[in-house]
Design a protein around this motif. Sequence first.
Motif, PDB file in Angstrom:
ATOM      1  N   GLY A  91      15.365  58.960  52.273  1.00  0.00           N
ATOM      2  CA  GLY A  91      14.968  60.299  51.850  1.00  0.00           C
ATOM      3  C   GLY A  91      16.051  61.340  52.066  1.00  0.00           C
ATOM      4  O   GLY A  91      15.836  62.526  51.835  1.00  0.00           O
ATOM      5  N   ILE A  92      17.191  60.893  52.519  1.00  0.00           N
ATOM      6  CA  ILE A  92      18.298  61.817  52.778  1.00  0.00           C
ATOM      7  C   ILE A  92      18.804  62.409  51.470  1.00  0.00           C
ATOM      8  O   ILE A  92      19.123  63.595  51.409  1.00  0.00           O
ATOM      9  N   ALA A  93      18.839  61.611  50.412  1.00  0.00           N
ATOM     10  CA  ALA A  93      19.360  62.088  49.124  1.00  0.00           C
ATOM     11  C   ALA A  93      18.552  63.280  48.621  1.00  0.00           C
ATOM     12  O   ALA A  93      19.126  64.244  48.099  1.00  0.00           O
ATOM     13  N   ASN A  94      17.243  63.244  48.781  1.00  0.00           N
ATOM     14  CA  ASN A  94      16.415  64.361  48.327  1.00  0.00           C
ATOM     15  C   ASN A  94      16.724  65.636  49.109  1.00  0.00           C
ATOM     16  O   ASN A  94      16.771  66.728  48.532  1.00  0.00           O
ATOM     17  N   GLN A  95      16.919  65.493  50.395  1.00  0.00           N
ATOM     18  CA  GLN A  95      17.246  66.654  51.218  1.00  0.00           C
ATOM     19  C   GLN A  95      18.612  67.223  50.848  1.00  0.00           C
ATOM     20  O   GLN A  95      18.787  68.432  50.731  1.00  0.00           O
ATOM     21  N   VAL A  96      19.581  66.338  50.673  1.00  0.00           N
ATOM     22  CA  VAL A  96      20.930  66.766  50.298  1.00  0.00           C
ATOM     23  C   VAL A  96      20.906  67.420  48.922  1.00  0.00           C
ATOM     24  O   VAL A  96      21.538  68.450  48.704  1.00  0.00           O
TER      25      VAL A  96
END
Length: 109
Positions: A91-96
């Motif tokens: 889910g890091i990509a969504n936050q970034v």
Amino acid sequence: MSVSSALSAGFGVRTQARISDLEAKVDPAKLTQLRKSANEFESQFISQMLGPMFEGIGTDETFGGGRGEEMFRPMLIEQFGKQISQRGGFGIANQVYGELLRAQEASHG
């Protein structure tokens, strides 16, 4: 708590609406570039986390090992990171992606 249950409970709804508003203001080609950058970041992050897991694993001389395996193992780990990221990742990509959109808005007013 799953993402869908969190959204149905009201967590992240404002953030999701905010991202949609930001996306409406940005060129679609730029959105594609931002999403790609966010996904690549997550992939690299995951690869960096996986790297130490493989340091303690020895090579099996029966199926190769040696210098060749030492050279190609980082490439294998990189591919593991890409595959994990493509299958949902952490889910890091969504936050970034959200942060990149906010930075895009801030730089262009």
